[in-house]
Design a protein around this motif. Structure first.
Motif, PDB file in Angstrom:
ATOM      1  N   GLY A  13     -10.758  -9.271   0.397  1.00  0.00           N
ATOM      2  CA  GLY A  13     -12.206  -9.135   0.252  1.00  0.00           C
ATOM      3  C   GLY A  13     -12.549  -8.770  -1.183  1.00  0.00           C
ATOM      4  N   ASP A  14     -13.568  -7.937  -1.361  1.00  0.00           N
ATOM      5  CA  ASP A  14     -13.984  -7.553  -2.710  1.00  0.00           C
ATOM      6  C   ASP A  14     -13.271  -6.261  -3.102  1.00  0.00           C
ATOM      7  OD1 ASP A  14     -15.595  -9.721  -2.446  1.00  0.00           O
ATOM      8  OD2 ASP A  14     -17.472  -8.586  -2.283  1.00  0.00           O
ATOM      9  N   VAL A  15     -12.482  -6.327  -4.147  1.00  0.00           N
ATOM     10  CA  VAL A  15     -11.696  -5.175  -4.587  1.00  0.00           C
ATOM     11  C   VAL A  15     -12.329  -4.557  -5.832  1.00  0.00           C
ATOM     12  CG1 VAL A  15      -9.460  -4.437  -5.486  1.00  0.00           C
ATOM     13  CG2 VAL A  15      -9.567  -6.147  -3.645  1.00  0.00           C
ATOM     14  N   VAL A  16     -12.747  -3.312  -5.703  1.00  0.00           N
ATOM     15  CA  VAL A  16     -13.271  -2.606  -6.876  1.00  0.00           C
ATOM     16  C   VAL A  16     -12.081  -2.004  -7.615  1.00  0.00           C
ATOM     17  CG1 VAL A  16     -14.768  -0.765  -7.718  1.00  0.00           C
ATOM     18  CG2 VAL A  16     -15.429  -2.104  -5.689  1.00  0.00           C
ATOM     19  N   LEU A  17     -11.895  -2.441  -8.854  1.00  0.00           N
ATOM     20  CA  LEU A  17     -10.723  -2.027  -9.625  1.00  0.00           C
ATOM     21  C   LEU A  17     -10.969  -0.704 -10.347  1.00  0.00           C
ATOM     22  CD1 LEU A  17      -9.933  -5.577 -11.007  1.00  0.00           C
ATOM     23  CD2 LEU A  17      -8.598  -4.322  -9.285  1.00  0.00           C
ATOM     24  N   GLN A  18      -9.871  -0.075 -10.716  1.00  0.00           N
ATOM     25  CA  GLN A  18      -9.942   1.247 -11.334  1.00  0.00           C
ATOM     26  C   GLN A  18     -10.788   1.237 -12.614  1.00  0.00           C
ATOM     27  OE1 GLN A  18      -6.039   2.833 -12.219  1.00  0.00           O
ATOM     28  NE2 GLN A  18      -6.728   4.948 -12.135  1.00  0.00           N
ATOM     29  N   HIS A  19     -10.767   0.112 -13.337  1.00  0.00           N
ATOM     30  CA  HIS A  19     -11.523   0.060 -14.586  1.00  0.00           C
ATOM     31  C   HIS A  19     -12.941  -0.467 -14.415  1.00  0.00           C
ATOM     32  CE1 HIS A  19      -8.657   1.110 -17.944  1.00  0.00           C
ATOM     33  NE2 HIS A  19      -7.936   1.279 -16.855  1.00  0.00           N
ATOM     34  N   GLY A  20     -13.387  -0.649 -13.149  1.00  0.00           N
ATOM     35  CA  GLY A  20     -14.802  -0.909 -12.922  1.00  0.00           C
ATOM     36  C   GLY A  20     -15.186  -2.294 -12.455  1.00  0.00           C
ATOM     37  N   ALA A  21     -14.378  -3.298 -12.763  1.00  0.00           N
ATOM     38  CA  ALA A  21     -14.729  -4.653 -12.327  1.00  0.00           C
ATOM     39  C   ALA A  21     -14.522  -4.784 -10.820  1.00  0.00           C
ATOM     40  CB  ALA A  21     -13.865  -5.681 -13.060  1.00  0.00           C
ATOM     41  N   THR A  22     -15.212  -5.746 -10.225  1.00  0.00           N
ATOM     42  CA  THR A  22     -14.965  -6.080  -8.823  1.00  0.00           C
ATOM     43  C   THR A  22     -14.338  -7.458  -8.757  1.00  0.00           C
ATOM     44  OG1 THR A  22     -16.821  -4.739  -8.037  1.00  0.00           O
ATOM     45  CG2 THR A  22     -16.013  -6.467  -6.558  1.00  0.00           C
ATOM     46  N   LEU A  23     -13.161  -7.516  -8.182  1.00  0.00           N
ATOM     47  CA  LEU A  23     -12.472  -8.791  -7.998  1.00  0.00           C
ATOM     48  C   LEU A  23     -12.862  -9.286  -6.600  1.00  0.00           C
ATOM     49  CD1 LEU A  23     -10.477 -10.578  -9.595  1.00  0.00           C
ATOM     50  CD2 LEU A  23      -8.621  -9.322  -8.479  1.00  0.00           C
ATOM     51  N   ARG A  24     -13.753 -10.273  -6.569  1.00  0.00           N
ATOM     52  CA  ARG A  24     -14.335 -10.699  -5.293  1.00  0.00           C
ATOM     53  C   ARG A  24     -13.439 -11.709  -4.570  1.00  0.00           C
ATOM     54  NH1 ARG A  24     -18.094  -9.231  -8.847  1.00  0.00           N
ATOM     55  NH2 ARG A  24     -19.760  -7.873  -8.071  1.00  0.00           N
ATOM     56  N   ASP A  25     -13.391 -11.558  -3.272  1.00  0.00           N
ATOM     57  CA  ASP A  25     -12.603 -12.478  -2.425  1.00  0.00           C
ATOM     58  C   ASP A  25     -11.149 -12.558  -2.923  1.00  0.00           C
ATOM     59  OD1 ASP A  25     -12.131 -14.226  -0.334  1.00  0.00           O
ATOM     60  OD2 ASP A  25     -12.726 -16.001  -1.499  1.00  0.00           O
ATOM     61  N   ALA A  26     -10.588 -11.392  -3.211  1.00  0.00           N
ATOM     62  CA  ALA A  26      -9.232 -11.349  -3.763  1.00  0.00           C
ATOM     63  C   ALA A  26      -8.188 -11.634  -2.687  1.00  0.00           C
ATOM     64  CB  ALA A  26      -8.968  -9.979  -4.387  1.00  0.00           C
ATOM     65  N   LYS A  27      -7.051 -12.159  -3.130  1.00  0.00           N
ATOM     66  CA  LYS A  27      -5.965 -12.528  -2.210  1.00  0.00           C
ATOM     67  C   LYS A  27      -4.673 -11.866  -2.671  1.00  0.00           C
ATOM     68  CE  LYS A  27      -8.642 -15.795  -0.392  1.00  0.00           C
ATOM     69  NZ  LYS A  27      -9.360 -15.528   0.872  1.00  0.00           N
ATOM     70  N   LEU A  84       0.313 -16.310  -7.847  1.00  0.00           N
ATOM     71  CA  LEU A  84       0.245 -16.552  -6.398  1.00  0.00           C
ATOM     72  C   LEU A  84      -0.815 -15.645  -5.776  1.00  0.00           C
ATOM     73  CD1 LEU A  84       4.016 -16.952  -5.428  1.00  0.00           C
ATOM     74  CD2 LEU A  84       2.360 -18.717  -6.068  1.00  0.00           C
ATOM     75  N   SER A  85      -0.769 -14.362  -6.066  1.00  0.00           N
ATOM     76  CA  SER A  85      -1.889 -13.484  -5.723  1.00  0.00           C
ATOM     77  C   SER A  85      -3.027 -13.772  -6.704  1.00  0.00           C
ATOM     78  CB  SER A  85      -1.445 -12.021  -5.821  1.00  0.00           C
ATOM     79  OG  SER A  85      -0.496 -11.726  -4.811  1.00  0.00           O
ATOM     80  N   SER A  86      -4.175 -13.150  -6.499  1.00  0.00           N
ATOM     81  CA  SER A  86      -5.311 -13.403  -7.404  1.00  0.00           C
ATOM     82  C   SER A  86      -4.885 -13.191  -8.848  1.00  0.00           C
ATOM     83  CB  SER A  86      -6.480 -12.473  -7.070  1.00  0.00           C
ATOM     84  OG  SER A  86      -7.056 -12.869  -5.848  1.00  0.00           O
ATOM     85  N   GLU A 110      -2.824  -0.084  -4.418  1.00  0.00           N
ATOM     86  CA  GLU A 110      -3.893   0.033  -3.416  1.00  0.00           C
ATOM     87  C   GLU A 110      -4.024  -1.259  -2.615  1.00  0.00           C
ATOM     88  OE1 GLU A 110      -5.578   3.079  -2.507  1.00  0.00           O
ATOM     89  OE2 GLU A 110      -3.652   3.310  -3.522  1.00  0.00           O
ATOM     90  N   CYS A 111      -3.913  -2.383  -3.295  1.00  0.00           N
ATOM     91  CA  CYS A 111      -3.985  -3.669  -2.586  1.00  0.00           C
ATOM     92  C   CYS A 111      -2.793  -3.818  -1.636  1.00  0.00           C
ATOM     93  CB  CYS A 111      -4.014  -4.829  -3.579  1.00  0.00           C
ATOM     94  SG  CYS A 111      -5.530  -4.891  -4.549  1.00  0.00           S
ATOM     95  N   GLN A 112      -1.627  -3.433  -2.092  1.00  0.00           N
ATOM     96  CA  GLN A 112      -0.429  -3.531  -1.249  1.00  0.00           C
ATOM     97  C   GLN A 112      -0.534  -2.569  -0.061  1.00  0.00           C
ATOM     98  OE1 GLN A 112       2.991  -3.033  -3.878  1.00  0.00           O
ATOM     99  NE2 GLN A 112       2.143  -4.515  -5.334  1.00  0.00           N
ATOM    100  N   HIS A 113      -1.128  -1.409  -0.306  1.00  0.00           N
ATOM    101  CA  HIS A 113      -1.309  -0.419   0.763  1.00  0.00           C
ATOM    102  C   HIS A 113      -2.201  -0.982   1.867  1.00  0.00           C
ATOM    103  CE1 HIS A 113      -3.346   3.184   2.549  1.00  0.00           C
ATOM    104  NE2 HIS A 113      -2.086   3.598   2.592  1.00  0.00           N
ATOM    105  N   ARG A 114      -3.212  -1.734   1.443  1.00  0.00           N
ATOM    106  CA  ARG A 114      -4.087  -2.337   2.452  1.00  0.00           C
ATOM    107  C   ARG A 114      -3.335  -3.392   3.249  1.00  0.00           C
ATOM    108  NH1 ARG A 114      -9.288  -4.566   0.280  1.00  0.00           N
ATOM    109  NH2 ARG A 114      -9.354  -5.180   2.489  1.00  0.00           N
ATOM    110  N   LEU A 115      -2.523  -4.181   2.588  1.00  0.00           N
ATOM    111  CA  LEU A 115      -1.710  -5.172   3.311  1.00  0.00           C
ATOM    112  C   LEU A 115      -0.827  -4.476   4.344  1.00  0.00           C
ATOM    113  CD1 LEU A 115      -0.268  -8.001   3.655  1.00  0.00           C
ATOM    114  CD2 LEU A 115       1.267  -7.237   1.812  1.00  0.00           C
ATOM    115  N   VAL A 116      -0.149  -3.445   3.916  1.00  0.00           N
ATOM    116  CA  VAL A 116       0.821  -2.768   4.769  1.00  0.00           C
ATOM    117  C   VAL A 116       0.151  -2.094   5.958  1.00  0.00           C
ATOM    118  CG1 VAL A 116       2.432  -0.808   4.791  1.00  0.00           C
ATOM    119  CG2 VAL A 116       2.522  -2.486   2.926  1.00  0.00           C
TER     120      VAL A 116
END
Lengths: 344, 344
Positions: A13-27, A84-86, A110-116
């Motif tokens: 989904g939309d990932v808000v990154l530590q430095h402020g950007a939002t990576l939308r529809d991330a994989k 392969l990932s976003s 954090e992204c990997q934690h969500r997968l797991v």
């Protein structure tokens, strides 16, 4: 060889990154090996390294290895940025290519934690392990989620990227950018900055293996017929093999800014972050690694309550952890076997 | 700072080089310190290093130093290719710029030998010493003219350029060439390949000093206010300071092909060439030198009948021999004092 396609995609989904950007529809691209048991107690996370893909980790997985898929459920998440990932190469505008946002090790984990947790419902990890930037993610897991990580085995990597290592990263990125075809990251598909990539490869060549590796012509064991053949066939071949330049720069940014002290709550205090790790950590640096020298790990281990360092002996330098030298692979495999036998 | 002009020019005439080209109307730039005694027994040759000029050697010369101009007559010849002696940047067509011929260490020393014998009538040298490529020339003097050289003190250099060192040289030269403005060596005066030079500088930065130098922020002692300031002010500043790119490539060729075994008569047999050295040789590699590691010198010393190695301790890496760190300078000065006290 072409990039592998035998992976799954987890929608972040939309990932808000530590430095402020939002990576939308991330994989997040990942592959698993083995079967999760009913109690969900046999999961291992084994992140990828700089430009590596899940398939590049498979040398350490096998029924004859500590990472035995008959026993463990091994998840290999591909780093954001690896293609392969976003990544810059596959994200639609406006965050595409040279505009891909800065991603930290904290974000990666954090992204990997969500997968797991979301995809598999896993609450504990028997082990996190990885080579190089995979080691950086391993440390980050132990700091970000001490409640989950039971053991950690980072090899040929560090908890904080040293200033000298940052200079090395400056050297390869400045080299890539020096090719006018790079065009600030807006290179054309029909004008790939191959000159810059080839120079990047030659810079990397001096760092990847030790002085003695070259002196003793160990490259013959990798099928090279001469030093120049090794520089072209192995090194230039490696970086020209579907390694997108913007992806390389995105991952270099992550690497360059590696520091567990930047985990929220630690306010830049690397020592405090290391001291917060609860699980046993077996770090395995390589004796002659020129950009992750053993001193980095010996320093970190002083601050990890259950930290231990075992230096991989020999002359393969950083690539001791690359799965190409049987002696080094046996050493790492034994280390993982030993850490898996430790109480969490 | 501008290139120095306080030197003499020795006219070499037409020099036939080892690889076959003739460098016509060649010039050797040099400067002397002190006075040649009547017996002509107090001469020392102290060659320059990669891109260095005679003035860059002066830190080791002084009335408080072993190289005391009140006692010794010190000749500092500038290497062919360094911009003061015949070089790509000052040779007229057709051997100008990218067409400058390949010059070996053997060629360098033959030109210096002519200066020493023809200009000054000197028949013995009390000492030859030098840093880095200056060490390479020191070894070459001891092999080419064992009848003349009474003592040798190479520091942070080697008798044969190791394969890893060659990879380092490939990395900096490929980086410089990756800048399209380099144009195969035919860059325009109003379109200098500064992007390539700046990348070259960043690659060099990782090699010039040790990992620990950066970890401990020793660059503060050189007046830098941050790591990035060090990379720009010291490193980029250094290579942008009248360092002609073709000159850098010419000298890199010399360095890359360094091997006393290629002296005529030895047919590539490096060990035989080292074994032919008659004088005492005190080699001083630096403990943490990343491209001339102490192992190179320890190997060579096994084959030099009167060879001895003293490792410069500390974390300044290759630049231990650059005259910027007082402890290292004192160590080298003491070594030269000791070797000067040895029987020839």
């Amino acid at each position: 060889m072409p990039a592998p396609t035998d992976h799954e995609l987890f929608s972040l989904g939309d990932v808000v990154l530590q430095h402020g950007a939002t990576l939308r529809d991330a994989k997040l691209a990942y592959k698993t090996y083995g079967t999760l048991n009913a109690e969900k107690t046999n999961a291992i996370v084994y992140p990828t390294w700089y430009s590596g893909r899940h398939s590049d980790n498979e040398w350490l997985i096998g029924t004859d290895k500590a990472l035995n898929p008959d026993e463990w459920f091994i998840i290999v998440p591909n780093m954001l940025g690896n293609g392969l990932s976003s990544s810059p190469s596959n994200t639609p505008p406006p965050y595409d290519r040279a505009r891909f946002p800065n991603v930290t090790f904290y974000d990666q984990v954090e992204c990997q934690h969500r997968l797991v947790t979301e995809q598999f419902g896993i609450e504990t990890l028997a082990l996190v392990t990885g080579w190089s930037m995979g080691a950086g993610q391993t440390y980050q897991w132990a700091v970000s989620h001490p409640e989950m990580v039971q053991r950690a085995a980072p090899f040929c990597g560090s908890s904080v990227t040293s200033p000298h290592n940052q200079v090395f990263l400056e050297s390869i990125t400045a080299t890539l950018r020096a090719d006018a075809a790079f065009a600030g990251g807006w290179y054309r598909d029909d004008a790939w900055p191959t000159t810059g990539l080839r120079a990047f490869a030659r810079v990397y060549a001096g760092w990847g293996f030790s002085q003695a590796f070259y002196w003793q012509e160990e490259w013959r064991k990798l099928g090279a017929s001469s030093l120049e053949d090794f520089l072209i066939a192995f090194w230039e071949g490696f970086w020209l093999d579907e390694r997108d330049p913007n992806n390389l720069l995105a991952m270099a940014w992550t690497w360059c800014h590696g520091d567990v002290g930047r985990t929220p709550g630690f306010d830049g205090d690397t020592v405090a972050a290391l001291a917060s790790i609860r699980c046993p950590v077996l770090a395995m640096p390589a004796e002659k690694d020129l950009y992750f020298p053993p001193e980095d790990e010996q320093w970190a281990a002083q601050h990890v309550p259950r930290g231990e360092v075992r230096v991989i002996p020999g002359i393969w330098g950083h690539f001791a952890g690359g799965g190409m030298n049987p002696d080094d692979t046996a050493f790492i495999d034994q280390g993982i076997r030993d850490v898996l036998a430790m109480d969490p």
